[in-house]
Design a protein around this motif. Structure first.
Motif, PDB file in Angstrom:
ATOM      1  N   ILE A 228      75.827 -35.956  31.134  1.00 36.00           N
ATOM      2  CA  ILE A 228      75.706 -36.183  32.573  1.00 36.00           C
ATOM      3  C   ILE A 228      76.108 -34.927  33.346  1.00 36.00           C
ATOM      4  N   TYR A 229      75.230 -34.496  34.233  1.00 40.88           N
ATOM      5  CA  TYR A 229      75.509 -33.365  35.114  1.00 40.88           C
ATOM      6  C   TYR A 229      75.652 -33.875  36.555  1.00 40.88           C
ATOM      7  N   GLY A 230      76.534 -33.254  37.295  1.00 47.77           N
ATOM      8  CA  GLY A 230      76.717 -33.624  38.697  1.00 47.77           C
ATOM      9  C   GLY A 230      78.111 -34.136  38.979  1.00 47.77           C
ATOM     10  N   PRO A 231      78.358 -35.434  38.798  1.00 49.71           N
ATOM     11  CA  PRO A 231      79.680 -35.990  39.101  1.00 49.71           C
ATOM     12  C   PRO A 231      80.714 -35.594  38.054  1.00 49.71           C
ATOM     13  N   SER A 232      81.982 -35.677  38.427  1.00 49.42           N
ATOM     14  CA  SER A 232      83.066 -35.402  37.500  1.00 49.42           C
ATOM     15  C   SER A 232      83.204 -36.563  36.512  1.00 49.42           C
ATOM     16  N   ILE A 233      83.359 -36.241  35.233  1.00 48.72           N
ATOM     17  CA  ILE A 233      83.529 -37.257  34.192  1.00 48.72           C
ATOM     18  C   ILE A 233      84.999 -37.238  33.767  1.00 48.72           C
ATOM     19  N   PRO A 234      85.742 -38.324  33.981  1.00 47.28           N
ATOM     20  CA  PRO A 234      87.191 -38.329  33.735  1.00 47.28           C
ATOM     21  C   PRO A 234      87.594 -38.502  32.274  1.00 47.28           C
ATOM     22  N   TRP A 235      86.733 -38.165  31.327  1.00 46.58           N
ATOM     23  CA  TRP A 235      87.065 -38.235  29.910  1.00 46.58           C
ATOM     24  C   TRP A 235      86.247 -37.182  29.171  1.00 46.58           C
ATOM     25  N   LYS A 236      86.629 -36.923  27.928  1.00 45.97           N
ATOM     26  CA  LYS A 236      85.890 -35.952  27.125  1.00 45.97           C
ATOM     27  C   LYS A 236      84.637 -36.602  26.535  1.00 45.97           C
ATOM     28  N   VAL A 237      84.842 -37.620  25.700  1.00 42.53           N
ATOM     29  CA  VAL A 237      83.730 -38.385  25.125  1.00 42.53           C
ATOM     30  C   VAL A 237      84.132 -39.852  25.116  1.00 42.53           C
ATOM     31  N   MET A 238      83.286 -40.688  25.679  1.00 40.39           N
ATOM     32  CA  MET A 238      83.551 -42.128  25.720  1.00 40.39           C
ATOM     33  C   MET A 238      82.344 -42.862  25.131  1.00 40.39           C
ATOM     34  N   ARG A 239      82.594 -43.751  24.188  1.00 47.32           N
ATOM     35  CA  ARG A 239      81.493 -44.532  23.599  1.00 47.32           C
ATOM     36  C   ARG A 239      81.356 -45.840  24.361  1.00 47.32           C
ATOM     37  N   VAL A 240      80.219 -46.009  25.025  1.00 47.94           N
ATOM     38  CA  VAL A 240      79.947 -47.192  25.836  1.00 47.94           C
ATOM     39  C   VAL A 240      78.654 -47.825  25.328  1.00 47.94           C
ATOM     40  N   ARG A 241      78.732 -49.079  24.897  1.00 47.46           N
ATOM     41  CA  ARG A 241      77.578 -49.785  24.336  1.00 47.46           C
ATOM     42  C   ARG A 241      76.933 -48.962  23.209  1.00 47.46           C
ATOM     43  N   ASP A 242      77.803 -48.397  22.348  1.00 49.71           N
ATOM     44  CA  ASP A 242      77.393 -47.613  21.176  1.00 49.71           C
ATOM     45  C   ASP A 242      76.739 -46.288  21.538  1.00 49.71           C
ATOM     46  N   VAL A 243      76.846 -45.851  22.792  1.00 45.24           N
ATOM     47  CA  VAL A 243      76.274 -44.587  23.242  1.00 45.24           C
ATOM     48  C   VAL A 243      77.410 -43.660  23.683  1.00 45.24           C
ATOM     49  N   ASP A 244      77.438 -42.450  23.166  1.00 36.58           N
ATOM     50  CA  ASP A 244      78.456 -41.484  23.567  1.00 36.58           C
ATOM     51  C   ASP A 244      78.096 -40.910  24.937  1.00 36.58           C
ATOM     52  N   VAL A 245      79.073 -40.923  25.844  1.00 33.21           N
ATOM     53  CA  VAL A 245      78.869 -40.448  27.216  1.00 33.21           C
ATOM     54  C   VAL A 245      79.865 -39.330  27.485  1.00 33.21           C
ATOM     55  N   TYR A 246      79.390 -38.229  28.054  1.00 29.49           N
ATOM     56  CA  TYR A 246      80.264 -37.085  28.320  1.00 29.49           C
ATOM     57  C   TYR A 246      79.628 -36.197  29.386  1.00 29.49           C
ATOM     58  N   ALA A 247      80.427 -35.272  29.920  1.00 30.11           N
ATOM     59  CA  ALA A 247      79.925 -34.323  30.908  1.00 30.11           C
ATOM     60  C   ALA A 247      78.933 -33.375  30.249  1.00 30.11           C
ATOM     61  N   GLY A 248      77.889 -33.006  30.995  1.00 29.10           N
ATOM     62  CA  GLY A 248      76.841 -32.176  30.429  1.00 29.10           C
ATOM     63  C   GLY A 248      77.325 -30.871  29.838  1.00 29.10           C
ATOM     64  N   ASN A 249      78.344 -30.255  30.450  1.00 27.17           N
ATOM     65  CA  ASN A 249      78.809 -28.973  29.938  1.00 27.17           C
ATOM     66  C   ASN A 249      79.616 -29.097  28.648  1.00 27.17           C
ATOM     67  N   ARG A 250      79.799 -30.310  28.148  1.00 26.69           N
ATOM     68  CA  ARG A 250      80.501 -30.526  26.882  1.00 26.69           C
ATOM     69  C   ARG A 250      79.545 -30.785  25.714  1.00 26.69           C
ATOM     70  N   ALA A 251      78.262 -30.652  25.927  1.00 24.93           N
ATOM     71  CA  ALA A 251      77.295 -30.992  24.878  1.00 24.93           C
ATOM     72  C   ALA A 251      77.507 -30.181  23.608  1.00 24.93           C
ATOM     73  N   ARG A 252      77.751 -28.901  23.762  1.00 25.49           N
ATOM     74  CA  ARG A 252      77.935 -28.048  22.582  1.00 25.49           C
ATOM     75  C   ARG A 252      79.216 -28.419  21.834  1.00 25.49           C
ATOM     76  N   GLY A 253      80.312 -28.578  22.575  1.00 24.12           N
ATOM     77  CA  GLY A 253      81.573 -28.941  21.945  1.00 24.12           C
ATOM     78  C   GLY A 253      81.532 -30.320  21.320  1.00 24.12           C
ATOM     79  N   TYR A 254      80.770 -31.226  21.898  1.00 24.12           N
ATOM     80  CA  TYR A 254      80.626 -32.583  21.368  1.00 24.12           C
ATOM     81  C   TYR A 254      80.119 -32.552  19.933  1.00 24.12           C
ATOM     82  N   LEU A 255      79.226 -31.628  19.627  1.00 21.59           N
ATOM     83  CA  LEU A 255      78.652 -31.541  18.289  1.00 21.59           C
ATOM     84  C   LEU A 255      79.521 -30.717  17.344  1.00 21.59           C
TER      85      LEU A 255
END
Length: 295
Positions: A209-236
């Motif tokens: 997600i890009y735009g709004p502030s995401i108050p967590w690093k990685v959160m699994r919601v309904r089996d889907v990982d959700v995180y701020a767009g600028n964390r995509a590389r670190g997520y992997l």
């Protein structure tokens, strides 16, 4: 080969007749090649840059001296190159300044050196309810597994929050459908690839997600990982290795064949950057795999 103008008579093998000077009609030699060169958009872009830089440099030289003029001209070229590079993408539909997909694509390029392979804008079957648009933005295959990443640009003025890891809200809006779409697309990719390689291939869905502030690093919601767009590389990068080099090559080959590009170019093939990167990465992977087998 010379290019004839319409209406000219031709000699043997379709060549234009020579004039009394012995020169083919249509202009001096090399004229056609020069015209073809000017049709290349990259050449035109550099000519435009050179002209604009020269004009700015000349104006600055008159006002502040030659050294300042040269500095201004060079700075103008560098600034335009940087501006263009930020809009670069192997998917034409993403070549715009606001494309969230292009921002994720740029992050994922650096992972290729670590044994990751990335396919962008891949088509999967749509669901019966019409929730999915039938596209995975980024399919990543690497040592830590297989991931389907969807890039989203949301209004930064609205907060993002979750409820019991089952609901995701953007302001007052429930993003259940968006999460269901990401999960559906990953499931379809998993089934299709598994059918090609002959073994189970879990594909983890995620939303960057890009735009709004995401108050967590990685959160699994309904089996889907959700995180701020600028964390995509670190997520992997921070995940444990679960696939061998052989598995990665087989899965990548299967995905490249079974999941066609959502936006094919005029030839119906991958964009040149995506295809070339894929060929180079596959060659490196195969060489390493063969070397390991010999040992």
């Amino acid at each position: 080969m010379a290019i004839m103008e319409r209406g000219n008579t031709t000699g043997a093998r379709g060549q234009p007749q020579e004039t009394s000077t012995g020169m083919p009609q249509g202009g001096p030699p090399g004229r056609e090649s020069f015209d073809e060169l000017l049709k290349d958009p990259r050449v035109r872009r550099w000519l435009w840059r050179a002209g604009a830089a020269a004009a700015l440099g000349l104006a600055a030289s008159v006002l502040a001296g030659v050294r300042i003029g040269i500095t201004v001209a060079v700075a103008a070229v560098v600034a335009d190159v940087v501006r263009r590079s930020r809009k670069d993408s192997c998917v034409p539909a993403w070549q715009k300044s606001s494309a969230a997909e292009r921002r994720t694509e740029k992050q994922l390029r650096s992972l290729e050196k670590g044994g990751y392979h990335v396919l962008h804008a891949r088509a999967v079957p749509r669901d019966d309810d019409g929730v999915s648009d039938g596209r995975i933005d980024h399919l990543v295959i690497g040592p830590s597994g297989v991931y389907a990443i969807d890039s989203e640009k949301w209004d930064k003025r609205l907060p993002v929050r979750t409820l019991s890891h089952r609901k995701l809200f953007h302001g007052p809006f429930n993003k259940k459908d968006r999460l269901d779409e990401a999960r559906w697309e990953a499931e379809q990719a998993s089934k299709i690839i598994a059918g090609r390689v002959g073994f189970e291939v879990p594909v983890q869905p995620s939303v960057a997600i890009y735009g709004p502030s995401i108050p967590w690093k990685v959160m699994r919601v309904r089996d889907v990982d959700v995180y701020a767009g600028n964390r995509a590389r670190g997520y992997l990068r921070r995940r444990p290795k679960v696939l061998t080099e052989t598995d990665i090559v087989r899965i990548y080959q299967a995905a490249q064949t079974a999941l066609p590009p959502k936006y094919p170019d005029s030839t119906g093939q991958l964009g040149s950057g995506d295809a070339e990167t894929g060929r180079l990465d596959m060659t490196k992977s195969k060489k390493k795999m063969y070397a390991d087998n010999e040992k």
